[in-house]
Design a protein around this motif. Structure first.
Motif, PDB file in Angstrom:
ATOM      1  N   VAL A 251      28.460  53.015  47.041  1.00  0.00           N
ATOM      2  CA  VAL A 251      29.392  52.385  48.079  1.00  0.00           C
ATOM      3  C   VAL A 251      28.712  52.212  49.417  1.00  0.00           C
ATOM      4  CG1 VAL A 251      31.564  52.242  49.033  1.00  0.00           C
ATOM      5  CG2 VAL A 251      31.388  52.941  46.632  1.00  0.00           C
ATOM      6  N   TYR A 354      33.222  44.386  49.110  1.00  0.00           N
ATOM      7  CA  TYR A 354      33.378  44.209  47.981  1.00  0.00           C
ATOM      8  C   TYR A 354      34.808  43.492  48.027  1.00  0.00           C
ATOM      9  CZ  TYR A 354      29.849  46.138  45.169  1.00  0.00           C
ATOM     10  OH  TYR A 354      28.811  46.807  44.513  1.00  0.00           O
ATOM     11  N   GLU A 356      37.727  43.581  46.316  1.00  0.00           N
ATOM     12  CA  GLU A 356      38.351  44.292  45.304  1.00  0.00           C
ATOM     13  C   GLU A 356      39.575  45.037  46.081  1.00  0.00           C
ATOM     14  OE1 GLU A 356      35.355  47.523  44.490  1.00  0.00           O
ATOM     15  OE2 GLU A 356      35.671  48.277  46.145  1.00  0.00           O
ATOM     16  N   PRO A 358      41.220  48.427  46.573  1.00  0.00           N
ATOM     17  CA  PRO A 358      40.924  49.857  46.315  1.00  0.00           C
ATOM     18  C   PRO A 358      42.132  50.770  46.001  1.00  0.00           C
ATOM     19  CG  PRO A 358      39.693  49.184  48.415  1.00  0.00           C
ATOM     20  CD  PRO A 358      40.703  48.144  47.818  1.00  0.00           C
ATOM     21  N   PHE A 362      40.379  49.824  42.434  1.00  0.00           N
ATOM     22  CA  PHE A 362      39.371  49.049  42.633  1.00  0.00           C
ATOM     23  C   PHE A 362      39.078  47.742  41.813  1.00  0.00           C
ATOM     24  CE2 PHE A 362      38.369  53.343  44.287  1.00  0.00           C
ATOM     25  CZ  PHE A 362      38.186  53.456  45.362  1.00  0.00           C
ATOM     26  N   GLU A 431      41.820  40.118  48.698  1.00  0.00           N
ATOM     27  CA  GLU A 431      41.756  41.649  49.274  1.00  0.00           C
ATOM     28  C   GLU A 431      40.039  42.054  49.134  1.00  0.00           C
ATOM     29  OE1 GLU A 431      44.930  44.319  48.211  1.00  0.00           O
ATOM     30  OE2 GLU A 431      45.322  42.679  46.279  1.00  0.00           O
ATOM     31  N   THR A 432      39.722  42.860  50.069  1.00  0.00           N
ATOM     32  CA  THR A 432      38.482  43.535  50.143  1.00  0.00           C
ATOM     33  C   THR A 432      38.621  44.863  50.310  1.00  0.00           C
ATOM     34  OG1 THR A 432      38.125  43.364  52.532  1.00  0.00           O
ATOM     35  CG2 THR A 432      37.693  41.255  51.379  1.00  0.00           C
ATOM     36  N   ASN A 433      37.549  45.699  50.357  1.00  0.00           N
ATOM     37  CA  ASN A 433      37.609  46.978  50.595  1.00  0.00           C
ATOM     38  C   ASN A 433      36.992  47.475  51.992  1.00  0.00           C
ATOM     39  OD1 ASN A 433      34.883  46.443  50.281  1.00  0.00           O
ATOM     40  ND2 ASN A 433      34.172  48.255  49.589  1.00  0.00           N
ATOM     41  N   PHE A 436      38.952  50.464  53.485  1.00  0.00           N
ATOM     42  CA  PHE A 436      38.321  51.536  52.591  1.00  0.00           C
ATOM     43  C   PHE A 436      37.225  52.204  53.382  1.00  0.00           C
ATOM     44  CE2 PHE A 436      36.066  53.088  48.899  1.00  0.00           C
ATOM     45  CZ  PHE A 436      37.028  54.502  48.821  1.00  0.00           C
TER      46      PHE A 436
END
Length: 664
Positions: A251, A354, A356, A358, A362, A431-433, A436
């Protein structure tokens, strides 16, 4: 000395950001560039940046980017063989496939990477580990027995695991990416772990072979970048720390490692060079080690026989262009520097942005990236392969959107720059990370350089869902109010009256939640929404400078179809205006309609129009991001519409089934 062939054209057998990255270096060196693309990638930036682009098949990777025949046919179509053609595999797909490297050589093409024999030597973890032991490279104590039935039986693996002692890692001998890998801490978990890892390995890599390794708890994942030419020169370019991982997938990466001093760097570098020499390596490669929690002992994990995703952090601290070095080595040049010439400057940290969620385990996301604005600034680099808007994040490939890298004179400077870069990054539509990643970078343990491979499991095992607070909802209501007024040809402030505010209700829906907001213009781009005073100070396309209760705030927004996407700080938010939706429709739409949560492919239709179904019954199964998603009935009902069939490609929010709960 290996025989090399001249070439003036480079075909990039990959897609997205790495294809764009290779094009930049190849062009700077004066090479003609060719990219390949699947039907899903038609018009993508990597197809437009190259001198020529060739379609190699349908969206499915097996029929395009993973098809050796399709890529070789594209190479022939360039007509460049007579003047020399090289193939750069990037990373992923066929980059570590010895059959592909050999097929390129057999076709008279220069493969920009190691020889097929070197890829084969490191392609199987068991065989690679045996070879590293012979080369006296430190290895984790474990079992890497033969692939025969007698050497891979449950009984043998159980016995060897007992000899090693728990905790133990069960790993697929082939492949990577965390698949076929299990950490076993208790004896009761051992047999189920062996059996499930074997099954997953066979399904993912076509080989059920496993190895066992003593689990190093609270260790660090530290890898060494090596480079070798065809003249016998092998050097290393320092280390990268890739300890921050989720499910064994990286990550955050940084260079140099905060846990490695000059003496340890020299020892690990020497071991990595020995590993490369042992297999006759050529080009860029990475030798991955596990650094024990004591900070002194390190053990060989595996070698990646290709360029790494995280190579930019090495480039930023060494000042070298690793892709250009790959090309020069493939052309037969000597490495332009010796080990003593390698100098490190500052610190660099990279994050992988990403698509994704979380907070949903994820879960990968796909769909339209409505608005993309990568951050810019001192010490920042963003590697991506996207248009500014309108591009689809495909369900067929890896969900990485971009790599965002910050460089600074110190680690802390690089960390601060990266946090600010993520806060300014705009990726609306899915949606993204992003939030996070900011949480990871701000955590005290990461800031202090203490993060180990257990960092995410210890502190972020179950990330919290994003919270839509009153400020976010009020801003969204204001934007919908202005949009509705403009659609009717009215000035949004026209409802202002000197005798008092004329409030207009706006009913928002986000997810399954609904909320009503009262928007009252106050004149001069000023509004009162619920109990907040909001003024629009500056408009700049998709950006607004607001004053909320006396405090300045920047937001970015975009309308796409019936949805508003906006970003406030690191919070991304999406909602719909259902103010004028009939009440019955507004209340029952979620129960009556099943819509695609993301772009994907229909792999099963388990009901028929006119059929009576029960609550919880599976109706449609779709596949996206290599995962299957079951769409179930939320109520007892009759299926009125089922407008999809197996094999259909569907878009986000596309209707999959319509139900009638009231039908007899």
């Amino acid at each position: 000395m290996a025989v090399t062939k001249p070439f003036d054209t480079i075909l990039i057998a990959n897609r997205g950001e790495i294809a764009c990255r290779v094009i930049r270096s190849a062009r700077a060196l004066g090479f003609f560039t060719v990219t390949v693309y699947s039907e899903a990638d038609a018009g993508a930036p990597h197809t437009l940046q190259a001198d020529r682009a060739i379609c190699i098949g349908p969206a499915e990777a097996k029929q395009s980017y993973l098809s050796i025949e399709a890529i070789l046919n594209a190479a022939r179509a360039t007509g460049a063989q007579s003047r020399g053609l090289a193939v750069h595999p990037g990373y992923g797909f066929l980059s570590e496939n010895e059959a592909f490297a050999q097929a390129c050589a057999d076709a008279g093409l220069v493969f920009i990477g190691p020889p097929a024999s070197a890829i084969a030597a490191m392609g199987n973890k068991a065989a690679a580990k045996r070879r590293m032991i012979e080369a006296k490279v430190p290895c984790v104590p474990g079992y890497q027995g033969p692939s025969t039935d007698s050497g891979q039986s449950d009984a043998v693996l159980l016995h060897e695991a007992e000899k090693i002692g728990l905790p133990v890692m069960v790993k697929a001998a082939a492949g990577g990416g965390g698949r076929g890998m299990r950490l076993v801490r208790q004896h009761a978990e051992l047999l189920p772990a062996i059996q499930s890892a074997r099954s997953e390995a066979e399904n993912a890599f076509g080989s059920p072979e496993l190895i066992l390794e003593k689990a190093v708890v609270d260790g660090r994942h530290v890898e060494i970048q090596v480079f070798a030419d065809t003249h016998g020169n092998v050097i290393h370019l320092s280390e990268r720390d890739c300890s921050v991982q989720r499910r064994h997938q990286k990550v955050i990466e940084e260079a140099p490692s905060p846990a490695v001093n000059a003496d340890l760097r020299a020892k690990m570098g020497a071991a990595a060079v020995a590993a490369a020499r042992a297999i006759g390596y050529v080009g860029a490669g990475t030798v991955e080690f596990l650094l024990d929690g004591n900070g002194h002992d390190f053990y060989f994990l595996e070698m990646n026989t290709r360029l790494q995703v995280e190579h930019p952090v090495t480039e930023l601290i060494t000042g070298l262009d690793l892709v250009a070095l790959q090309i020069r080595v493939a052309a037969g040049d000597r490495l332009p520097l010796s080990q003593d010439d390698v100098q490190l400057s500052g610190h660099a940290i990279e994050v992988r942005l990403y698509a994704e969620a979380p907070h949903k385990g994820f879960l990968p996301q796909s769909g339209d990236l409505v608005l993309w604005r990568p951050p810019t600034g001192e010490g920042l680099r963003v590697d991506h392969g996207l248009h500014e808007s309108g591009q689809v994040i495909s369900p067929f490939y890896d969900p990485m959107i971009a790599k965002i890298i910050a460089h600074g004179a110190t680690r802390e400077e690089a960390r601060r720059r990266l946090v600010v870069a993520l806060e300014r990054c705009v990726a609306l539509g899915i949606e993204t990370n992003r939030g996070f990643l900011v949480d990871l970078l701000r955590h005290d343990d990461f800031a202090a350089g203490r993060a180990t491979t257990r960092f995410i499991p210890q502190h972020f095992e179950t990330p919290a869902a994003p919270v839509a607070d009153d400020t976010l909802l009020n801003i969204a209501a204001l934007l919908w109010f202005e949009r509705a007024a403009a659609a009717c040809g009215h000035d949004p402030a026209a409802s202002w009256s000197s005798t008092g505010r004329l409030g207009s209700p706006v009913l928002l829906q986000y997810g399954e939640t609904k909320t009503k907001r009262l928007v009252a213009p106050s004149g001069g781009n000023r509004y009162r929404v619920q109990d907040q005073e909001i003024a629009i100070l500056r408009r700049d396309g998709c950006r607004l400078r607001l004053q909320v209760d006396g405090q300045g705030r920047d937001i970015v927004f975009a309308f796409a179809s019936d949805t508003l996407h906006l970003a406030l700080g690191v919070r991304d938010f999406a909602c719909r205006d259902i103010t004028y939706q009939p009440p019955a429709e507004a209340e029952g739409a979620a129960e009556r309609e099943l819509r695609a949560p993301m772009n994907g492919k229909i792999v099963a239709v388990l009901a028929a129009e006119g059929e009576r179904v029960s609550k919880g019954q599976r109706l449609v199964i779709m596949e996206a991001m290599k995962m299957q998603h079951e769409m179930v009935a939320r109520v007892d009902a009759v299926v009125e519409k089922l407008p999809v069939k197996v094999g259909d490609q569907v878009a986000t929010r596309q209707l999959l089934a319509a139900l009638n709960p009231a039908a007899e």
